[in-house]
Design an enzyme around this catalytic site. Structure first.
Site, PDB file in Angstrom:
ATOM      1  N   HIS A   1      -0.459   0.945  16.409  1.00  0.00           N
ATOM      2  CA  HIS A   1      -0.757  -0.232  17.235  1.00  0.00           C
ATOM      3  C   HIS A   1       0.308  -0.403  18.322  1.00  0.00           C
ATOM      4  CE1 HIS A   1      -4.000  -1.420  14.554  1.00  0.00           C
ATOM      5  NE2 HIS A   1      -3.189  -1.279  13.523  1.00  0.00           N
TER       6      HIS A   1
ATOM      7  N   GLU B   1      -5.508   4.288  13.881  1.00  0.00           N
ATOM      8  CA  GLU B   1      -6.458   3.345  14.474  1.00  0.00           C
ATOM      9  C   GLU B   1      -7.237   3.898  15.665  1.00  0.00           C
ATOM     10  OE1 GLU B   1      -2.500   2.433  16.551  1.00  0.00           O
ATOM     11  OE2 GLU B   1      -3.163   2.963  14.522  1.00  0.00           O
TER      12      GLU B   1
ATOM     13  N   VAL C   1      -1.425 -12.917   9.841  1.00  0.00           N
ATOM     14  CA  VAL C   1      -0.726 -11.880   9.077  1.00  0.00           C
ATOM     15  C   VAL C   1      -1.143 -10.502   9.597  1.00  0.00           C
ATOM     16  CG1 VAL C   1      -0.418 -10.847   6.797  1.00  0.00           C
ATOM     17  CG2 VAL C   1      -0.473 -13.333   7.049  1.00  0.00           C
TER      18      VAL C   1
ATOM     19  N   ARG D   1     -26.136  -4.430  19.136  1.00  0.00           N
ATOM     20  CA  ARG D   1     -25.422  -4.849  17.927  1.00  0.00           C
ATOM     21  C   ARG D   1     -25.974  -6.173  17.412  1.00  0.00           C
ATOM     22  NH1 ARG D   1     -22.698  -2.446  13.815  1.00  0.00           N
ATOM     23  NH2 ARG D   1     -21.397  -3.974  12.738  1.00  0.00           N
TER      24      ARG D   1
ATOM     25  N   ARG E   1       0.831  -1.203   0.000  1.00  0.00           N
ATOM     26  CA  ARG E   1       0.000   0.000   0.000  1.00  0.00           C
ATOM     27  C   ARG E   1       0.868   1.257   0.000  1.00  0.00           C
ATOM     28  NH1 ARG E   1      -3.598  -1.543   5.175  1.00  0.00           N
ATOM     29  NH2 ARG E   1      -1.616  -2.555   5.686  1.00  0.00           N
TER      30      ARG E   1
ATOM     31  N   TYR F   1      -0.734   3.927  10.955  1.00  0.00           N
ATOM     32  CA  TYR F   1      -1.148   2.918  11.917  1.00  0.00           C
ATOM     33  C   TYR F   1       0.058   2.623  12.816  1.00  0.00           C
ATOM     34  CZ  TYR F   1      -5.275   1.776   9.052  1.00  0.00           C
ATOM     35  OH  TYR F   1      -6.457   1.820   8.363  1.00  0.00           O
TER      36      TYR F   1
ATOM     37  N   LEU G   1     -11.922  -6.007  18.860  1.00  0.00           N
ATOM     38  CA  LEU G   1     -11.082  -4.802  18.921  1.00  0.00           C
ATOM     39  C   LEU G   1     -11.384  -4.022  20.186  1.00  0.00           C
ATOM     40  CD1 LEU G   1      -9.175  -2.647  17.585  1.00  0.00           C
ATOM     41  CD2 LEU G   1     -11.271  -1.577  16.733  1.00  0.00           C
TER      42      LEU G   1
ATOM     43  N   SER H   1     -10.610  -2.533   8.068  1.00  0.00           N
ATOM     44  CA  SER H   1     -11.351  -3.600   8.751  1.00  0.00           C
ATOM     45  C   SER H   1     -12.300  -4.281   7.781  1.00  0.00           C
ATOM     46  CB  SER H   1     -12.135  -3.022   9.939  1.00  0.00           C
ATOM     47  OG  SER H   1     -11.265  -2.526  10.930  1.00  0.00           O
TER      48      SER H   1
ATOM     49  N   LYS I   1       1.860   1.394   7.435  1.00  0.00           N
ATOM     50  CA  LYS I   1       2.180   0.582   8.598  1.00  0.00           C
ATOM     51  C   LYS I   1       3.134   1.330   9.520  1.00  0.00           C
ATOM     52  CE  LYS I   1       0.836  -2.773   9.525  1.00  0.00           C
ATOM     53  NZ  LYS I   1      -0.394  -3.008  10.330  1.00  0.00           N
TER      54      LYS I   1
ATOM     55  N   VAL J   1      -7.540 -11.645  13.157  1.00  0.00           N
ATOM     56  CA  VAL J   1      -7.500 -10.307  12.557  1.00  0.00           C
ATOM     57  C   VAL J   1      -7.065  -9.265  13.585  1.00  0.00           C
ATOM     58  CG1 VAL J   1      -8.822  -8.631  11.197  1.00  0.00           C
ATOM     59  CG2 VAL J   1      -9.348 -11.048  11.000  1.00  0.00           C
ATOM     60  N   ALA J   2      -7.083  -9.625  14.870  1.00  0.00           N
ATOM     61  CA  ALA J   2      -6.677  -8.705  15.936  1.00  0.00           C
ATOM     62  C   ALA J   2      -5.185  -8.769  16.222  1.00  0.00           C
ATOM     63  CB  ALA J   2      -7.472  -9.009  17.211  1.00  0.00           C
ATOM     64  N   ILE J   3      -4.407  -9.414  15.364  1.00  0.00           N
ATOM     65  CA  ILE J   3      -2.990  -9.634  15.651  1.00  0.00           C
ATOM     66  C   ILE J   3      -2.220  -8.316  15.773  1.00  0.00           C
ATOM     67  CG2 ILE J   3      -2.284  -9.885  13.227  1.00  0.00           C
ATOM     68  CD1 ILE J   3      -1.029 -11.934  16.280  1.00  0.00           C
ATOM     69  N   ASP J   4      -2.661  -7.264  15.076  1.00  0.00           N
ATOM     70  CA  ASP J   4      -2.005  -5.958  15.220  1.00  0.00           C
ATOM     71  C   ASP J   4      -2.045  -5.461  16.655  1.00  0.00           C
ATOM     72  OD1 ASP J   4      -0.929  -5.297  12.767  1.00  0.00           O
ATOM     73  OD2 ASP J   4      -2.791  -4.466  11.985  1.00  0.00           O
TER      74      ASP J   4
END
Length: 371
Positions: A96, A118, A298, A203, A15, A94, A240, A134, A75, A267-270
């Protein structure tokens, strides 16, 4: 203001933080934009396109840091860049921080202003700079779960949607936010049996109204996660806590009760990951196995689809970039409390509660840094 656009150097990150269209808009407002050579190639933008839009191309990252005041990344800065960040820089990307002690220490030492995509808040209280990525990550999570469920990749050998006379796979999604909602829609579209968990009753009502019939929204609890994880062929972690570490919802002990070859997509690995056995991976080496369970962790999933991701991200970030460049970070944050929520560090002081809590460091009140 001089805006610097860096080439991403994280593994398989393609990106770019500003498109030529964004450069044109910034230059029209009187700003100077310097772009590192080949910064946009992975997203389909060559240096000539940036030059035509009014940018100057600089050969090395050192040159961008030397000239620019506002530094744009996608990143988080990588170790080779730490020493290039100076107190006069405003770095907008980002970060994190809560999942990376080394990065936190380096940015504190640099003395720069760290504005994190974020944690920027929209007028509705949402996360407008996290939302587009997301959406991408949620949709990609299902693609990856489908791929790694194939026997050729070590999975169970199950087609997510099944076929006539054969039951579909069960996909468990933990978290009903943007990632979870997009993942559920994709999994449902493939024909899977989808279970989506959240702790917010409102929700869940919303999800019940908008989701197809093969999606079941359920109230989340540790007992529910333990029970349903045993049925799952794929589990997508989509929880998150903005700016803070993600909670560990699938423990190492629970892995022994999962189906052999079950695929966990974190997907929350960041933010540290929501599975106890998760550790960050890259697109070059995306999966690993623990106790017969496949983990896909990843940390920059959208980097694999950069043309889509770059356009989605820069559509959201550009108004903030122009505000910071036009007013300076402090005035821009004073006038927009949502942008101020993106302040994570200022001159070595931590201004975001999640970061301070993650490392047991003192928190500086936002009013103090904006005074």
């Amino acid at each position: 203001m001089i805006i610097g656009v860096l080439k991403e150097i994280k593994v398989h990150e393609n990106r770019v933080s500003m498109t030529p269209a964004g450069v044109e808009m910034a230059v029209a407002r009187g700003h100077t934009v310097v772009v590192e050579a080949n910064a946009g190639v992975g997203s389909g933008f060559d240096d000539a396109a940036y030059t035509a839009a009014g940018a100057r191309i600089l050969p090395r990252p050192q040159d961008v840091f030397a000239e620019a005041e506002l530094i744009l990344h996608v990143k988080e800065p990588q170790p080779s860049e730490y020493d290039l960040i100076q107190p006069h820089h405003t770095v907008f990307t980002y970060f994190h921080f809560a999942a990376d002690a080394g990065l936190t220490a380096a940015i504190r030492t640099s003395g720069c202003v760290a504005l994190a995509y974020e944690t920027v808040r929209g007028k509705d209280g949402g996360l407008p700079l996290l939302t587009p990525m997301s959406e991408v990550a949620g949709r990609m999570a299902v693609q990856e779960a489908a791929k790694y469920n194939e026997r050729t990749h070590g999975g169970r050998g199950i087609l997510l949607g099944g076929v006539t006379g054969v039951a579909p796979a069960t996909v468990l999604i933990i978290g009903g936010g943007i990632v979870g909602t997009n993942a559920a829609m994709m999994a449902a579209g493939l024909g899977a049996r989808v279970l989506i968990l959240d702790t917010n009753l409102e929700r869940l009502r919303y999800l019940s109204e908008i989701m197809p019939k093969n999606v079941t929204p359920l109230m989340s609890s540790p007992a529910t996660i333990r029970e349903l994880s045993r049925e799952a062929d794929a589990i997508i972690g989509a929880v998150l806590v903005a700016g803070a570490k993600a909670p560990k919802l699938i423990t190492r002990e629970m892995l022994r009760d999962l189906k052999p070859g079950c695929v966990l997509v974190d997907v929350a690995i960041d933010q540290g990951g929501c599975f106890e056995t998760s550790r960050p991976t890259t697109h070059a080496d995306p999966i690993f196995e623990v106790d017969g369970i496949i983990h896909y962790c990843v940390a920059n999933m959208p980097g694999a689809v950069p043309i889509t991701s770059t356009m989605a991200l820069t559509n959201a970030t550009l108004p903030y970039v122009l505000a910071i460049a036009g007013k300076g970070w402090k005035r821009a944050c004073q006038e927009d409390p949502g942008l101020a929520a993106g302040l994570n560090m200022v001159a070595g002081r931590i201004t975001h509660p999640g970061v301070a809590e993650a490392f047991g460091l003192p928190l500086t009140p936002m009013d103090e840094v904006l005074a």
